[in-house]
Design an enzyme around this catalytic site. Structure first.
Site, PDB file in Angstrom:
ATOM      1  N   SER A  91       0.789  -1.234   0.000  1.00 21.11           N
ATOM      2  CA  SER A  91       0.000   0.000   0.000  1.00 21.11           C
ATOM      3  C   SER A  91       0.821   1.285   0.000  1.00 21.11           C
ATOM      4  O   SER A  91       0.311   2.336  -0.373  1.00 21.11           O
ATOM      5  CB  SER A  91      -0.964   0.019   1.184  1.00 21.11           C
ATOM      6  OG  SER A  91      -0.263   0.183   2.394  1.00 21.11           O
ATOM      7  N   LYS A 135       0.383   4.901   6.747  1.00 16.86           N
ATOM      8  CA  LYS A 135      -0.162   5.652   5.619  1.00 16.86           C
ATOM      9  C   LYS A 135       0.386   7.071   5.659  1.00 16.86           C
ATOM     10  O   LYS A 135       1.032   7.494   6.613  1.00 16.86           O
ATOM     11  CB  LYS A 135      -1.701   5.717   5.664  1.00 16.86           C
ATOM     12  CG  LYS A 135      -2.407   4.389   5.696  1.00 16.86           C
ATOM     13  CD  LYS A 135      -2.362   3.660   4.395  1.00 16.86           C
ATOM     14  CE  LYS A 135      -3.104   2.332   4.500  1.00 16.86           C
ATOM     15  NZ  LYS A 135      -2.633   1.331   3.615  1.00 16.86           N
TER      16      LYS A 135
END
Length: 180
Positions: free
Chosen positions: A45, A88
């Site tokens: 990711s 993230k």
């Protein structure tokens, strides 16, 4: 007499090594609990910034003195299951409006999408999305937008400041690399 001295010397040496090992373990535990966060990234990711399997270090102290800001890469408790930690990038700050349309991310009703030189590839366009970031919260996306479960997809779309564990500083395996 020599045998007693030798025995005492061996015991003294063992005790010396044991005390060094105990001190090192205590220092490592204190560092990991209060100063750094050590993590392995298991998914793609955040590629190409952080690759699958990379090991990273984050600073637990950064946000004691500074507010998180757009562009920071963070380690945090996943809002939909706080037993999991995620990594993230912060895109939206408290009070921001985040619109995702035509494969771009737009902030605060801008006509121009964010310039994001860190993303792996352009986002595959999908249905328009609109988010209004609440006070004390952040909107986070992975750098590999086409393969990231992030704020766009979560039931609870925002990461609250108190759930942020650390700001990612560098990758140490494989190889050293400062991360921005």
């Amino acid at each position: 007499m020599i045998n007693k001295k030798l025995k005492f010397g061996v015991i003294k040496e063992i005790f010396s090594w044991a005390s060094v090992l105990v001190a090192a373990a205590v220092i490592a535990i204190v560092l990991n609990l209060f100063i750094i966060a050590n993590s392995r990234v298991p998914t793609p990711s955040m590629e190409n910034t952080i690759m699958t399997g990379d090991r990273i270090i984050g600073s637990r102290l950064t946000y004691l003195f500074n507010e998180p800001k757009r562009g920071d890469i963070i380690i945090f408790k996943f809002p939909d299951n706080e037993k999991k930690y995620y990594v993230k990038r912060i895109i939206g700050e408290p009070g921001d409006i985040v619109d995702i349309k035509n494969g771009g991310v737009y902030l605060n009703n801008s006509e121009t999408p964010l310039h994001e030189n860190y993303i792996k590839e352009p986002m595959i366009p999908e249905a328009d999305m609109h988010f209004e970031v609440p006070e004390g919260a952040y909107f986070c996306l992975g750098d590999n937008r086409n393969s990231s479960e992030d704020s766009r997809r979560w039931v609870h779309s925002y990461v609250y400041k108190e759930k942020i564990i650390a700001k990612v500083i560098f990758r140490y395996f494989p190889g050293f690399k400062m991360l921005k």
